[in-house]
Design a protein around this motif. Structure first.
Motif, mmCIF file in Angstrom:
data_model
loop_
_atom_site.group_PDB
_atom_site.id
_atom_site.type_symbol
_atom_site.label_atom_id
_atom_site.label_comp_id
_atom_site.label_asym_id
_atom_site.label_seq_id
_atom_site.Cartn_x
_atom_site.Cartn_y
_atom_site.Cartn_z
ATOM 1 N N ASN A 20 18.651 14.367 -11.220
ATOM 2 C CA ASN A 20 19.212 13.049 -11.443
ATOM 3 C C ASN A 20 19.324 12.285 -10.121
ATOM 4 O OD1 ASN A 20 22.121 11.397 -12.018
ATOM 5 N ND2 ASN A 20 20.538 11.290 -13.581
ATOM 6 N N LEU A 21 18.559 11.203 -9.986
ATOM 7 C CA LEU A 21 18.651 10.269 -8.857
ATOM 8 C C LEU A 21 18.498 10.938 -7.484
ATOM 9 C CD1 LEU A 21 21.657 8.136 -10.153
ATOM 10 C CD2 LEU A 21 19.234 7.781 -10.559
ATOM 11 N N PRO A 22 17.346 11.542 -7.191
ATOM 12 C CA PRO A 22 17.143 12.104 -5.860
ATOM 13 C C PRO A 22 17.033 10.982 -4.822
ATOM 14 C CG PRO A 22 15.081 12.102 -7.070
ATOM 15 C CD PRO A 22 16.141 11.666 -8.034
ATOM 16 N N THR A 23 17.354 11.287 -3.582
ATOM 17 C CA THR A 23 17.286 10.292 -2.514
ATOM 18 C C THR A 23 15.887 10.247 -1.917
ATOM 19 O OG1 THR A 23 19.624 10.548 -1.939
ATOM 20 C CG2 THR A 23 18.184 9.586 -0.264
ATOM 21 N N MET A 24 15.267 9.069 -1.955
ATOM 22 C CA MET A 24 14.010 8.802 -1.282
ATOM 23 C C MET A 24 14.275 7.721 -0.239
ATOM 24 S SD MET A 24 11.825 10.837 -2.869
ATOM 25 C CE MET A 24 10.138 10.217 -2.856
ATOM 26 N N TYR A 25 13.220 7.267 0.432
ATOM 27 C CA TYR A 25 13.378 6.248 1.473
ATOM 28 C C TYR A 25 12.283 5.203 1.338
ATOM 29 C CZ TYR A 25 16.725 9.355 3.674
ATOM 30 O OH TYR A 25 17.817 10.140 3.913
ATOM 31 N N THR A 26 12.678 3.931 1.444
ATOM 32 C CA THR A 26 11.685 2.860 1.465
ATOM 33 C C THR A 26 11.407 2.468 2.910
ATOM 34 O OG1 THR A 26 13.391 1.162 1.200
ATOM 35 C CG2 THR A 26 12.347 2.007 -0.791
ATOM 36 N N PHE A 27 10.181 2.032 3.156
ATOM 37 C CA PHE A 27 9.729 1.748 4.516
ATOM 38 C C PHE A 27 10.087 0.325 4.940
ATOM 39 C CE2 PHE A 27 5.987 5.002 4.500
ATOM 40 C CZ PHE A 27 6.913 6.042 4.518
ATOM 41 N N PRO A 28 10.190 0.092 6.239
ATOM 42 C CA PRO A 28 10.394 -1.266 6.740
ATOM 43 C C PRO A 28 9.110 -2.076 6.598
ATOM 44 C CG PRO A 28 10.023 0.232 8.560
ATOM 45 C CD PRO A 28 10.107 1.089 7.319
ATOM 46 N N ASN A 29 9.152 -3.324 7.034
ATOM 47 C CA ASN A 29 7.977 -4.192 6.984
ATOM 48 C C ASN A 29 6.851 -3.555 7.801
ATOM 49 O OD1 ASN A 29 6.042 -6.281 7.660
ATOM 50 N ND2 ASN A 29 7.551 -7.769 6.956
ATOM 51 N N LEU A 30 5.852 -3.015 7.110
ATOM 52 C CA LEU A 30 4.810 -2.239 7.784
ATOM 53 C C LEU A 30 3.890 -3.110 8.625
ATOM 54 C CD1 LEU A 30 3.980 0.298 4.940
ATOM 55 C CD2 LEU A 30 5.148 0.776 7.105
ATOM 56 N N ARG A 31 3.674 -4.327 8.199
ATOM 57 C CA ARG A 31 2.844 -5.231 9.001
ATOM 58 C C ARG A 31 3.482 -5.470 10.365
ATOM 59 N NH1 ARG A 31 -1.129 -9.060 7.989
ATOM 60 N NH2 ARG A 31 -1.228 -10.769 9.503
ATOM 61 N N GLY A 58 0.843 -1.189 0.000
ATOM 62 C CA GLY A 58 0.000 0.000 0.000
ATOM 63 C C GLY A 58 0.875 1.234 0.000
ATOM 64 N N VAL A 59 1.431 1.535 1.155
ATOM 65 C CA VAL A 59 2.399 2.626 1.298
ATOM 66 C C VAL A 59 3.784 2.016 1.149
ATOM 67 C CG1 VAL A 59 3.250 4.432 2.821
ATOM 68 C CG2 VAL A 59 0.829 3.803 2.869
ATOM 69 N N GLN A 60 4.613 2.589 0.277
ATOM 70 C CA GLN A 60 5.908 1.969 0.019
ATOM 71 C C GLN A 60 7.098 2.787 0.496
ATOM 72 O OE1 GLN A 60 6.581 -0.215 -3.560
ATOM 73 N NE2 GLN A 60 4.479 0.005 -4.244
ATOM 74 N N GLY A 61 6.964 4.103 0.500
ATOM 75 C CA GLY A 61 8.111 4.908 0.900
ATOM 76 C C GLY A 61 7.779 6.385 0.905
ATOM 77 N N GLY A 62 8.799 7.189 1.101
ATOM 78 C CA GLY A 62 8.609 8.634 1.161
ATOM 79 C C GLY A 62 9.939 9.342 1.049
ATOM 80 N N SER A 63 9.931 10.623 1.366
ATOM 81 C CA SER A 63 11.146 11.438 1.255
ATOM 82 C C SER A 63 11.671 11.801 2.637
ATOM 83 C CB SER A 63 10.847 12.716 0.457
ATOM 84 O OG SER A 63 10.089 13.617 1.238
ATOM 85 N N ALA A 64 12.744 12.574 2.641
ATOM 86 C CA ALA A 64 13.378 12.954 3.905
ATOM 87 C C ALA A 64 12.493 13.832 4.779
ATOM 88 C CB ALA A 64 14.697 13.666 3.621
ATOM 89 N N ILE A 65 11.412 14.379 4.227
ATOM 90 C CA ILE A 65 10.530 15.226 5.026
ATOM 91 C C ILE A 65 9.634 14.413 5.959
ATOM 92 C CG2 ILE A 65 10.492 16.951 3.197
ATOM 93 C CD1 ILE A 65 7.589 16.135 2.637
ATOM 94 N N GLN A 78 15.102 2.989 4.680
ATOM 95 C CA GLN A 78 16.332 2.800 3.917
ATOM 96 C C GLN A 78 16.397 3.744 2.724
ATOM 97 O OE1 GLN A 78 18.811 0.755 4.913
ATOM 98 N NE2 GLN A 78 17.549 0.353 6.722
ATOM 99 N N PRO A 79 17.525 4.463 2.547
ATOM 100 C CA PRO A 79 17.644 5.386 1.413
ATOM 101 C C PRO A 79 17.714 4.641 0.084
ATOM 102 C CG PRO A 79 19.749 5.174 2.542
ATOM 103 C CD PRO A 79 18.753 4.432 3.377
ATOM 104 N N VAL A 80 17.165 5.266 -0.945
ATOM 105 C CA VAL A 80 17.236 4.691 -2.279
ATOM 106 C C VAL A 80 17.314 5.840 -3.293
ATOM 107 C CG1 VAL A 80 14.704 4.554 -2.463
ATOM 108 C CG2 VAL A 80 16.136 3.135 -3.939
ATOM 109 N N LYS A 81 18.234 5.721 -4.237
ATOM 110 C CA LYS A 81 18.343 6.698 -5.318
ATOM 111 C C LYS A 81 17.234 6.399 -6.329
ATOM 112 C CE LYS A 81 22.132 8.757 -3.874
ATOM 113 N NZ LYS A 81 22.120 10.164 -3.408
ATOM 114 N N LEU A 82 16.284 7.293 -6.402
ATOM 115 C CA LEU A 82 15.068 7.031 -7.148
ATOM 116 C C LEU A 82 15.267 7.147 -8.656
ATOM 117 C CD1 LEU A 82 12.055 6.408 -6.585
ATOM 118 C CD2 LEU A 82 11.643 8.838 -6.943
ATOM 119 N N GLN A 83 14.775 6.143 -9.370
ATOM 120 C CA GLN A 83 14.786 6.150 -10.831
ATOM 121 C C GLN A 83 13.344 6.000 -11.326
ATOM 122 O OE1 GLN A 83 17.587 3.653 -12.889
ATOM 123 N NE2 GLN A 83 19.044 3.623 -11.195
#
Length: 507
Positions: free
Chosen positions: A203-214, A64-71, A87-92
């Motif tokens: 080019n490749l901004p940093t986003m964040y993926t969420f941990p196991n939400l369940r 459902g919800v997968q990630g977000g930004s540094a805000i 966890q940080p991820v360079k978004l493509q």
């Protein structure tokens, strides 16, 4: 001895309801808290599903919800309380199919070159929107793009897909208030990236993926229960009474009735309006009735043939514009190498977010995710500096927007044997009317008739807004806001002022 604590009922155990309960539970001597939800688990739309790790490499997927930004400071603060780290991820991203329709933030494409003048003009228009916010900010994006004479092709292939994908506005994006477009690039509390005058997206901004939400929401629920919060899941309630003296609720299955001092509705606006029923004031009916929802379908699958038919999933020299600058040369060199996994994403072109437009309805889209490329648990499973697994072992998601447009959907092309899960979502559309009627109207219903409201629909469809809305309701009820970060505190203060009409007082 009589219990003098204030009895609070929270309906909804998603991000808003849990944040509200958690903030109130910091004051066990002041509040007696009960949380209700019709679902069998907490988390609302923040859910995870199990996977066969022998096939896909990971045993779970946030669907459902997968990630977000540094805000997302409040969201991350709750994660870290239980030992979970985003966890940080360079978004493509990859939008469109074929050299005439394709563009990405990884390397320049012919489409980006064709729209070079309009990309630069959009940067100037963003400044105009900021300077003339009360006038231009409320106008729908489609009106702004028409007013400043942008081409229809630029609108449908670049601007609308960009907004739809990252703000979850779906096929209502043309009707979204242009203030969201400006704040997507410029606002410190909402910005996801900087504006790039060459390629629009950086080019490749940093986003964040969420941990196991369940797991996270289960741990959060357990902590609240240890703190004395009562959670009644699989429970549907109705409002019997709501006046200056309090609120009376009834469990519709058992018939049991309970009295509370205050009520916090952390459910979608249409559900809140339905719950209030005849007890709703005209202001509540007006504000809550201004939120428009749409039913979307998410199909999680492993049909690589379907996915690669719709999207550009691999680098090709035919997709690349001229390397006219040293920066472009470096971008093309990066994209052309064979993808290798990194802790924060990929070396090489390995997109995570995709957009597919319908030829017969170019203003409408489908959204796609290569979850194997995006979510960190897959990269962790097969290690760094490793190529991606075979495409048939990837986990994909395709999101079909607004069931009223289902005749356009391509879901019948997905191999039934490769479908992992189907889920329907009830999503609100950020129409421009939302920012004329709903958001400014919240301060006139929050705290009235012993009722407060929480949820991302109160402002913008973000997990972070849901968390802040729950904390704000708790603050209004008398809980203390826990300061941990100046940026987060400023964000909270702005939300409190806009949606509650109350200034945050630092202690």
């Amino acid at each position: 001895m009589a219990d003098k604590r204030k009895k609070i009922a929270i309906i909804g155990a998603g991000a808003a309801g849990m944040s509200c309960a958690s903030t109130l539970s910091n004051h066990p001597g002041k509040f007696d808290i009960t949380v209700f939800d019709i679902a069998p688990q907490t988390g609302g739309q923040a859910t995870s599903i199990p996977l066969d790790s022998s096939i896909y490499g990971a045993s779970w997927l946030n669907d459902g919800v997968q990630g977000g930004s540094a805000i997302f400071r409040h969201t991350f603060q709750f994660f870290r309380r239980f030992g979970y780290e985003p966890q940080p991820v360079k978004l493509q991203v990859a939008f469109g199919k074929g050299k005439d329709d394709f563009w990405t933030n990884v390397f320049p494409s012919p489409l980006v070159d064709r729209f070079s003048a309009e990309i630069k003009k959009l940067g100037r228009v963003l400044k105009w929107i900021k300077w003339l916010m009360p006038l231009l900010g409320v106008l729908p994006v489609k009106s702004i793009l028409w007013l400043f004479r942008f081409s229809e092709e630029f609108r449908n292939k670049m601007v609308l897909p960009l907004l739809a994908l990252f703000l979850g506005t779906g096929n209502q994006t043309p009707n979204v208030s242009s203030v969201l477009l400006e704040r997507l690039f410029d606002d410190p509390q909402m910005r996801l990236w900087e504006y790039d005058p060459d390629t629009l997206l950086p080019n490749l901004p940093t986003m964040y993926t969420f941990p196991n939400l369940r797991n996270f929401y289960h741990d959060w629920m357990s902590e609240l229960q240890r703190r004395g919060v009562k959670l009644q899941l699989n429970t549907r309630v109705e409002i019997l009474k709501r006046d200056k003296r309090g609120v009376r609720l009834r469990d519709t299955e058992t018939g049991m009735e309970s009295e509370y001092d205050d009520l916090v509705l952390c459910v979608p606006a249409d559900e809140a309006k339905s719950l209030l029923g005849k007890h709703a004031t005209w202001r509540e009916r007006w504000v809550l009735g201004g939120v428009h929802f749409y039913n979307d379908l998410t199909i999680t699958h492993s049909d690589a043939d379907y996915f690669t038919y719709l999207f550009e999933t691999r680098y090709g020299s035919n997709l690349t514009a001229k390397a006219s600058t040293s920066t472009r040369k470096d971008q093309i060199s990066f994209a052309s190498q064979n993808p290798l996994s990194q802790k924060d994403g990929w070396k090489g072109f390995a997109p995570m977010y995709y957009i597919h437009g319908y030829p017969t309805a170019p203003e409408k889209i489908e959204m796609g995710f290569d979850c194997t490329n995006y979510q960190h648990q897959f990269r962790e499973a097969f290690g760094e500096d490793r190529p991606p697994p075979e495409k048939e072992r990837h986990v994909y998601q395709t999101i079909f927007l607004n069931d009223a447009d289902s005749k356009l959907w391509t879901f019948n092309s997905i191999d039934e044997k490769k479908i992992i899960a189907r889920k329907w979502w009830h999503q609100f559309g950020h129409r421009w009317q939302h920012y004329l009627r709903v958001v400014p109207g919240m301060m006139f219903i929050n705290g009235k008739n012993r009722t407060y409201y929480g949820g991302s629909w109160t402002m913008v469809n973000m997990h972070e807004i849901a968390c802040i809305s729950g904390i704000a309701a708790a603050y209004r009820l008398g809980a203390e806001y826990e300061r941990f970060d100046d940026f987060a505190s400023d964000f909270f203060a702005k939300y409190l002022l806009v949606c509650h009409g109350v200034r945050y007082k630092k202690k």
